[in-house]
Scaffold this motif. Structure first.
Motif, PDB file in Angstrom:
ATOM      1  N   SER A 215      -6.614  -6.430   6.131  1.00 26.89           N
ATOM      2  CA  SER A 215      -5.682  -5.178   6.198  1.00 26.89           C
ATOM      3  C   SER A 215      -4.292  -5.626   6.021  1.00 26.89           C
ATOM      4  O   SER A 215      -3.280  -4.927   6.242  1.00 26.89           O
ATOM      5  CB  SER A 215      -5.737  -4.272   7.423  1.00 26.89           C
ATOM      6  OG  SER A 215      -7.167  -3.810   7.652  1.00 26.89           O
ATOM      7  N   GLU A 240      -2.710  -1.463   7.824  1.00 23.91           N
ATOM      8  CA  GLU A 240      -3.122  -0.063   7.500  1.00 23.91           C
ATOM      9  C   GLU A 240      -3.048   0.682   8.803  1.00 23.91           C
ATOM     10  O   GLU A 240      -3.071   2.083   8.419  1.00 23.91           O
ATOM     11  CB  GLU A 240      -4.407  -0.133   7.095  1.00 23.91           C
ATOM     12  CG  GLU A 240      -4.677  -0.996   5.826  1.00 23.91           C
ATOM     13  CD  GLU A 240      -6.060  -1.005   5.346  1.00 23.91           C
ATOM     14  OE1 GLU A 240      -6.255  -0.224   4.367  1.00 23.91           O
ATOM     15  OE2 GLU A 240      -6.981  -1.843   5.859  1.00 23.91           O
ATOM     16  N   ARG A 241      -2.720   0.382   9.863  1.00 20.56           N
ATOM     17  CA  ARG A 241      -2.743   1.281  11.031  1.00 20.56           C
ATOM     18  C   ARG A 241      -1.805   0.758  12.167  1.00 20.56           C
ATOM     19  O   ARG A 241      -1.325  -0.435  12.357  1.00 20.56           O
ATOM     20  CB  ARG A 241      -4.152   1.268  11.657  1.00 20.56           C
ATOM     21  CG  ARG A 241      -5.183   1.962  10.904  1.00 20.56           C
ATOM     22  CD  ARG A 241      -6.665   2.211  11.386  1.00 20.56           C
ATOM     23  NE  ARG A 241      -7.342   1.047  11.564  1.00 20.56           N
ATOM     24  CZ  ARG A 241      -7.986   0.597  10.648  1.00 20.56           C
ATOM     25  NH1 ARG A 241      -8.054   1.168   9.594  1.00 20.56           N
ATOM     26  NH2 ARG A 241      -8.607  -0.765  10.740  1.00 20.56           N
ATOM     27  N   ASP A 242      -1.409   1.749  12.919  1.00 19.72           N
ATOM     28  CA  ASP A 242      -0.330   1.425  14.109  1.00 19.72           C
ATOM     29  C   ASP A 242      -0.901   0.219  14.774  1.00 19.72           C
ATOM     30  O   ASP A 242      -0.233  -0.506  15.422  1.00 19.72           O
ATOM     31  CB  ASP A 242      -0.058   2.398  14.668  1.00 19.72           C
ATOM     32  CG  ASP A 242       0.917   3.513  13.811  1.00 19.72           C
ATOM     33  OD1 ASP A 242       1.683   3.142  13.107  1.00 19.72           O
ATOM     34  OD2 ASP A 242       0.790   4.842  14.156  1.00 19.72           O
ATOM     35  N   LYS A 245      -0.342  -2.869  13.501  1.00 20.10           N
ATOM     36  CA  LYS A 245       0.992  -3.432  13.725  1.00 20.10           C
ATOM     37  C   LYS A 245       1.405  -4.270  15.100  1.00 20.10           C
ATOM     38  O   LYS A 245       2.042  -5.077  15.105  1.00 20.10           O
ATOM     39  CB  LYS A 245       2.044  -2.219  13.492  1.00 20.10           C
ATOM     40  CG  LYS A 245       3.248  -2.490  13.645  1.00 20.10           C
ATOM     41  CD  LYS A 245       4.302  -1.276  13.443  1.00 20.10           C
ATOM     42  CE  LYS A 245       5.766  -1.615  13.365  1.00 20.10           C
ATOM     43  NZ  LYS A 245       6.434  -0.436  13.052  1.00 20.10           N
ATOM     44  N   VAL A 283       3.404  -0.173   8.419  1.00 19.34           N
ATOM     45  CA  VAL A 283       2.293   0.495   8.325  1.00 19.34           C
ATOM     46  C   VAL A 283       2.105   1.366   6.751  1.00 19.34           C
ATOM     47  O   VAL A 283       3.103   2.090   6.712  1.00 19.34           O
ATOM     48  CB  VAL A 283       1.724   1.498   9.002  1.00 19.34           C
ATOM     49  CG1 VAL A 283       0.482   2.288   9.200  1.00 19.34           C
ATOM     50  CG2 VAL A 283       1.835   0.762  10.729  1.00 19.34           C
ATOM     51  N   GLU A 284       1.149   0.849   5.999  1.00 15.50           N
ATOM     52  CA  GLU A 284       0.898   1.523   4.744  1.00 15.50           C
ATOM     53  C   GLU A 284      -0.510   1.990   4.879  1.00 15.50           C
ATOM     54  O   GLU A 284      -1.439   1.099   4.640  1.00 15.50           O
ATOM     55  CB  GLU A 284       1.017   0.567   3.597  1.00 15.50           C
ATOM     56  CG  GLU A 284       0.892   1.207   2.019  1.00 15.50           C
ATOM     57  CD  GLU A 284       1.912   2.363   1.737  1.00 15.50           C
ATOM     58  OE1 GLU A 284       1.622   3.330   1.510  1.00 15.50           O
ATOM     59  OE2 GLU A 284       3.052   1.893   1.753  1.00 15.50           O
ATOM     60  N   LYS A 285      -0.631   3.198   5.447  1.00 16.37           N
ATOM     61  CA  LYS A 285      -2.155   3.837   5.866  1.00 16.37           C
ATOM     62  C   LYS A 285      -3.239   3.611   4.698  1.00 16.37           C
ATOM     63  O   LYS A 285      -2.933   3.856   3.372  1.00 16.37           O
ATOM     64  CB  LYS A 285      -1.820   5.315   6.217  1.00 16.37           C
ATOM     65  CG  LYS A 285      -3.278   5.598   6.711  1.00 16.37           C
ATOM     66  CD  LYS A 285      -2.998   7.259   7.271  1.00 16.37           C
ATOM     67  CE  LYS A 285      -4.404   7.895   7.674  1.00 16.37           C
ATOM     68  NZ  LYS A 285      -5.142   6.870   8.799  1.00 16.37           N
ATOM     69  N   ASP A 286      -4.145   2.810   4.972  1.00 20.54           N
ATOM     70  CA  ASP A 286      -5.374   2.456   4.070  1.00 20.54           C
ATOM     71  C   ASP A 286      -4.995   2.298   2.834  1.00 20.54           C
ATOM     72  O   ASP A 286      -5.519   2.602   1.709  1.00 20.54           O
ATOM     73  CB  ASP A 286      -6.137   3.988   3.905  1.00 20.54           C
ATOM     74  CG  ASP A 286      -6.586   4.629   5.321  1.00 20.54           C
ATOM     75  OD1 ASP A 286      -7.128   3.572   6.006  1.00 20.54           O
ATOM     76  OD2 ASP A 286      -6.853   5.659   5.598  1.00 20.54           O
ATOM     77  N   TRP A 287      -3.976   1.085   2.773  1.00 19.93           N
ATOM     78  CA  TRP A 287      -3.534   0.738   1.168  1.00 19.93           C
ATOM     79  C   TRP A 287      -4.753   0.051   0.645  1.00 19.93           C
ATOM     80  O   TRP A 287      -4.535   0.109  -0.897  1.00 19.93           O
ATOM     81  CB  TRP A 287      -2.440  -0.231   1.653  1.00 19.93           C
ATOM     82  CG  TRP A 287      -2.592  -1.474   2.211  1.00 19.93           C
ATOM     83  CD1 TRP A 287      -2.526  -1.806   3.546  1.00 19.93           C
ATOM     84  CD2 TRP A 287      -3.396  -2.765   1.895  1.00 19.93           C
ATOM     85  NE1 TRP A 287      -3.027  -3.297   3.673  1.00 19.93           N
ATOM     86  CE2 TRP A 287      -3.231  -3.751   2.671  1.00 19.93           C
ATOM     87  CE3 TRP A 287      -3.755  -3.280   0.421  1.00 19.93           C
ATOM     88  CZ2 TRP A 287      -3.841  -4.861   2.397  1.00 19.93           C
ATOM     89  CZ3 TRP A 287      -4.189  -4.181   0.131  1.00 19.93           C
ATOM     90  CH2 TRP A 287      -4.446  -5.152   1.280  1.00 19.93           C
TER      91      TRP A 287
END
Length: 304
Positions: A215, A240-242, A245, A283-287
């Motif tokens: 991720s 992809e998720r907090d 991070k 965070v870039e969700k589900d990149w």
């Protein structure tokens, strides 16, 4: 890039392909003689077709390191596989690297079958012989010979360098006459900002577990040399998720600080100058599954 062809000079492009974690990038670095590709024990470390340039007396070999060929589960995985197919369709020779310790298996057979369809002359490289006894090496060479009727079979250890000289001779023998594609002394055509981003990702991978490595993506946003000679670099680490991070940053920022320190030290050695490196995490969700996000992160459509 072209030049005058010397009748005695041999050159060509060689794709280094195989399943994830067989040692492709380590082999490229060993052949080049210095680090041009990041390495990790995590699958799918390589996400681009990286060129390493090797000069030998009377020859120049341009190696194309590729991502691990695998059964894709995301849009990113599909694009990485297409990147591999693009690479081997446009070279003079392919090196199919297999992991001798893990043993030649069905995944290697899939790569071999697809290579056969592409019609590339291929050399099989049985890697990691430093961790094998002679009977094991012989057995895996025999297994490799069952994959297909390829040109040559070379056992070696990319980690220790054992057998690398033999592979060099075999490659040069298989290449035809051609020009010097890159000026002497060139080691890679990878732009410095991209290489810096990859170094940061390498340092992160060494500290990440489970799903987090897949991720993580890194993009260099600023790369500038100041008047006083300081190289000022700012890069963003995407997850992809907090929850990821927080893992990347670490308790009180410890993980990100350590990664930045290790990467900065290596960059200073690489470029021979002082470096200021700033890292941020976003965070870039589900990149991995979104086309638009992949394009933003420099992993856009590769065609095919």
């Amino acid at each position: 890039m072209s030049g005058v062809v010397d009748e005695a000079f041999r050159s060509g492009f060689v794709a280094v392909v195989g399943r994830p974690n067989v040692g492709k990038s380590t082999l490229v670095n060993a052949l080049v003689g210095e680090k041009v590709a990041i390495t990790s024990d995590k699958p799918q470390t390589t996400r681009a077709a990286i060129r390493g340039v090797v000069d030998y007396p009377g020859a120049q070999v341009v190696l194309v390191d590729t991502p691990g060929y695998h059964k894709p589960r995301t849009l990113l995985g599909k694009r990485l596989n297409q990147m591999v197919r693009n690479a081997w369709s446009d070279v003079d020779l392919a090196l199919l690297v297999v992991d001798g310790v893990a043993g030649v298996g069905r995944g290697d057979g899939k790569v071999a079958a697809d290579l056969e369809v592409a019609g590339r002359p291929t050399i099989i490289v049985v890697n990691k012989i430093d961790r094998m006894r002679p009977p094991q090496i012989a057995a895996q060479l025999a297994r490799a010979a069952e994959l297909d009727d390829f040109e040559e079979y070379v056992p070696l250890s990319a980690r220790t360098g054992e057998g690398v000289d033999s592979l060099i001779r075999v490659m040069i023998d298989r290449l035809g006459e051609g020009p010097m594609y890159y000026p002497p002394g060139t080691r890679t055509d990878q732009p410095p900002p991209r290489y810096v981003a990859e170094l940061v990702r390498e340092k992160l991978l060494a500290r990440m577990n489970e799903e987090v490595p897949h991720s993580v993506a890194v993009v260099t946003e600023d790369f500038e040399e100041r008047e006083d000679g300081l190289l000022e670099i700012r890069a963003v680490v995407f997850v992809e998720r907090d929850s990821q991070k927080g893992i990347v940053i670490g308790k009180k920022g410890a993980t990100l600080k350590a990664v930045g320190s290790e990467a900065r030290e290596e960059i200073e050695i690489l470029f021979g100058q002082r470096v200021f490196l700033e890292l941020r995490v976003k965070v870039e969700k589900d990149w991995q599954r979104r086309s638009y996000a992949l394009e933003r992160l420099g992993l856009g459509d590769v065609g095919g």
